[in-house]
Structures are given as structure tokens and as C-alpha cells.
Motif scaffolding. Structure first.
Motif, mmCIF file in Angstrom:
data_model
loop_
_atom_site.group_PDB
_atom_site.id
_atom_site.type_symbol
_atom_site.label_atom_id
_atom_site.label_comp_id
_atom_site.label_asym_id
_atom_site.label_seq_id
_atom_site.Cartn_x
_atom_site.Cartn_y
_atom_site.Cartn_z
ATOM 1 N N TYR A 118 85.619 77.820 71.591
ATOM 2 C CA TYR A 118 85.479 77.968 70.154
ATOM 3 C C TYR A 118 85.473 79.447 69.790
ATOM 4 O O TYR A 118 84.707 80.230 70.344
ATOM 5 C CB TYR A 118 84.207 77.271 69.655
ATOM 6 C CG TYR A 118 84.231 75.784 69.940
ATOM 7 C CD1 TYR A 118 84.902 74.923 69.085
ATOM 8 C CD2 TYR A 118 83.638 75.259 71.088
ATOM 9 C CE1 TYR A 118 84.967 73.559 69.353
ATOM 10 C CE2 TYR A 118 83.697 73.902 71.355
ATOM 11 C CZ TYR A 118 84.367 73.052 70.488
ATOM 12 O OH TYR A 118 84.439 71.712 70.758
ATOM 13 N N LYS A 217 83.175 71.606 66.428
ATOM 14 C CA LYS A 217 81.958 71.095 67.055
ATOM 15 C C LYS A 217 80.776 71.400 66.141
ATOM 16 O O LYS A 217 80.672 72.511 65.608
ATOM 17 C CB LYS A 217 81.733 71.738 68.417
ATOM 18 C CG LYS A 217 80.420 71.314 69.085
ATOM 19 C CD LYS A 217 80.298 71.840 70.518
ATOM 20 C CE LYS A 217 80.007 73.303 70.582
ATOM 21 N NZ LYS A 217 79.695 73.762 71.965
ATOM 22 N N LYS A 230 82.056 66.374 68.103
ATOM 23 C CA LYS A 230 83.292 67.143 68.158
ATOM 24 C C LYS A 230 84.432 66.313 67.574
ATOM 25 O O LYS A 230 84.416 65.083 67.650
ATOM 26 C CB LYS A 230 83.647 67.514 69.606
ATOM 27 C CG LYS A 230 82.584 68.316 70.335
ATOM 28 C CD LYS A 230 82.997 68.562 71.787
ATOM 29 C CE LYS A 230 81.890 69.214 72.588
ATOM 30 N NZ LYS A 230 82.281 69.412 74.010
#
Length: 366
Positions: A118, A217, A230
């Protein structure tokens, strides 16, 4: 291993929409259950979304893979305060009430792995994000031919998170102001938005961690239950709604009213609207009562629009279903900003919370 039936059932209920009830792929109709001396962890995925919920407690060390749909139905139809899961060489046994159920063992290594990269993260108040998603989701398209319009766009830019949805005939925007020090635009699909709304309702006003990368997420916690959710994003480009907002418009008329009062009137008048086109006729006249009407082949109706109108005499045709869906998601005073009977109309809440709705009227010549 022994578990509290109601606690386990409540957690398992959150996973049901993530499970494949058609059992096309056994992996996607099963939950992964991991226990140790500190926690119980339940995981499910449908390949597009992933849900992991962790509850503190002391359990035996174990990892198993079991049909989450059948287990949920067994627990829902039982009465015992607790139940047991026992593992044999070939089966998992569920012992509850006076019954015994056997589940064949499945290979846990086949459970799909999720990417964990991420680029950006932030904190968002769960109740504010919930309000925003409920405010805009109604404007998403139902046409699967254009996937990028079937969800909600999350647009992080200039310390603002714009939540936006559109089907080209209507547009809804909700702004969340905070310190977002990055620029990123992603789209979450309709089912993901529905699931996210359901989870956010449990978080109340607590903050959640929001991560953005190749997927989204969120991590949040309520009482002793930690939730990690997620979702994959929709591939595609969201329309350039910023250009629409930057275009300077001249509004020649305005109508101020209470959203819920107008919704009641529209819902009543819609009873006699054409069931295929849902056309409503709004007639505005300064210093006189504005009116709303509809008709079908055998009946017609007219009612007074309670509100304050400023501008020239106008008659505008709207899709009543669009108006209903919009007003169902807002309350308080709103203002209709009108250019003419054929141009898109801006609708805003009087309270400045960053909400904006744009509806295209029906052209009488179409």
C-alpha cells in the motif's frame, strides 16, 4: 476447542456476503479459522474482497478450513450457549446441542493470498465516511458495460477526499476535509461499497486506518474485535467531474426546501407517474405556490411544493426515481440552483458539508 455460540455467530454473520452460496468453488464458500493462546481469527474471501476479524481470547493452537455457510446455519438454528469443534484425521466435528456434524477437511494452502503493498494511508472517522458513502452511492450506474461508473470514486487531492459517483445523468459528491498529503484516485465497486457501509456501521465514531495501493485496506476495532477488510479496485478511468465543477454557471433561479418534506410529496405523487419513465413535472412560480404533478394513462395528480422559489416562471421535467433516490440519502434544508429547464441542476445542502448533487432534467423533445 470450545466457543461461545452467539459471539461466534455474530462474527460469522459478517462473512456471509463474502461467501459463495452456489459452492462453485469450495474455497470461496469456506472460512479459515486460526486460533492460539491469544486470539481467534476468522478469514473469508470471494476473490474480490477479503475480511479478517480477530477476537481476543485463549484457545488451542489450530488452523482449519471449514464451510462457513453451513456452519452459520447450524449455529443459527441451535440453542446451546457454546459448541465444540473437534479435529479427527478425516473430519472436523461440530458438537452442539445433542447433535454432531461432520465436515470434510480441505487444503488450507489453496486459500488465496492477498497483496499487501500500500502506497498511502490515512485515518478517517468511520461515521463521516459512512455518511459520505450513503450520500453518493445512489448515483452509481447500473450498466455493467461501463464498470468504472458502477462504483464510488475515492479521489484524494489537496487535503480533501472527494467521494463521487455518476451514471452520466446524475452526479453526487461528498467532501471530507483532512490532511491527505498525497494524490490518488481509485474506484470501489458497488458490492464492495455495500460491504464497507455494513462494516462502518459497527465502528461508530471511531477512527479507521485507510490504506490505498493496488487494493484498498481498512483496519478498525470495536470493543475486543479487530477487523481488517480489503477490496480490489475497479480498473478504468473515472469521468473528469472536476471539469464539470470548474465550469462557471449562471443560475437564474433557486428553490429552497426541506429534503424530507419534498421526499414525502414526491413519493406520493409518484404513485400516478408513468411506471416506465417516472416523469415528474415541477412548476415554479415566484410569489405563488410551486407545484408538482404526474400522470399515467388512467390517472393524474398534483400537489404543492412547500418551499421558497426565486426566479422566472419555469416548468422542469425530472426522472422521479432519481429524485427519490437522492432525497432518501439527505436531510435538512437543500437548495435547487437552476439555470433553465434543460440544463443540469445543482442541488446542495444548506449546511456546508461539501455535498453536491447534479441532476439532468428530462428534455420534453426526447
Amino acid at each position: 476447542m470450545q466457543f461461545n455460540r452467539q459471539v461466534f455467530l455474530n462474527i460469522l454473520a459478517n462473512h456471509q456476503s463474502n461467501l459463495d452460496k452456489k459452492a462453485i468453488n469450495p474455497i470461496f464458500s469456506s472460512i479459515k479459522l486460526i486460533t492460539n493462546d491469544k486470539e481467534l481469527k476468522i478469514i473469508s474471501t470471494d476473490g474480490q474482497r477479503y475480511l479478517e476479524q480477530t477476537m481476543e481470547g485463549s484457545f488451542e493452537n489450530s488452523s482449519l478450513f471449514i464451510n462457513g455457510i453451513t456452519l452459520y446455519e447450524i449455529l443459527k438454528k441451535s440453542k446451546s450457549e457454546s459448541f465444540m469443534i473437534k479435529e479427527t484425521f478425516e473430519f472436523y466435528k461440530i458438537l452442539i446441542d445433542n447433535a454432531e456434524f461432520k465436515f470434510s477437511k480441505q487444503i488450507t494452502s489453496e486459500f488465496p493470498e492477498w497483496p499487501n503493498e500500500y502506497e498511502n494511508n490515512c485515518k478517517i472517522k468511520a461515521d463521516i465516511l459512512l455518511e459520505g458513502l450513503k450520500t453518493v452511492k445512489w448515483a452509481a450506474s447500473l450498466e455493467e458495460a461501463r464498470p468504472s461508473l458502477t462504483g464510488v470514486c475515492f479521489d484524494f487531492c489537496n487535503n480533501v477526499l472527494n467521494l463521487c459517483s455518476t451514471d452520466s445523468l446524475r452526479l453526487a459528491i461528498f467532501k471530507i476535509f483532512d490532511n491527505y498529503f498525497y494524490t490518488k484516485k481509485i474506484i470501489l465497486g458497488k458490492k464492495s461499497i455495500t460491504e464497507l457501509i455494513k462494516l462502518l456501521e459497527d465502528f461508530g465514531s471511531t477512527e479507521i486506518n485507510f490504506y490505498v495501493g493496488t487494493s484498498v485496506k481498512i483496519i478498525g476495532k470495536t470493543n475486543n474485535l479487530k477487523t481488517t477488510w480489503k477490496s480490489l479496485c475497479i480498473n478504468g478511468n473515472f469521468p473528469n467531474y472536476e471539469k464539470l465543477l470548474s465550469d462557471k454557471k449562471i443560475f437564474n433561479a433557486s428553490f429552497v426546501c426541506n429534503a424530507q418534506e419534498i421526499l414525502e410529496i414526491i413519493t406520493r405523487i409518484m404513485v400516478v407517474s408513468n411506471q416506465h419513465q417516472h416523469t415528474l413535472i415541477l412548476k415554479f412560480k415566484e410569489k405563488e405556490n410551486s407545484k408538482i404533478s404526474a400522470e399515467n394513462a388512467i390517472s393524474e395528480g398534483e400537489d404543492i411544493l412547500v418551499g421558497e422559489y426565486t426566479g422566472k416562471t419555469l416548468k422542469i421535467l425530472f426522472d422521479g426515481k432519481f429524485l427519490e433516490e437522492m432525497l432518501n440519502n439527505i436531510d435538512g434544508k437543500i437548495i435547487f440552483e437552476i439555470t433553465d429547464p434543460f440544463s443540469p441542476i445543482n442541488i446542495k445542502k444548506i449546511e456546508n458539508n461539501g455535498s453536491l448533487f447534479i441532476l439532468a432534467p428530462i428534455r420534453p423533445d426526447l
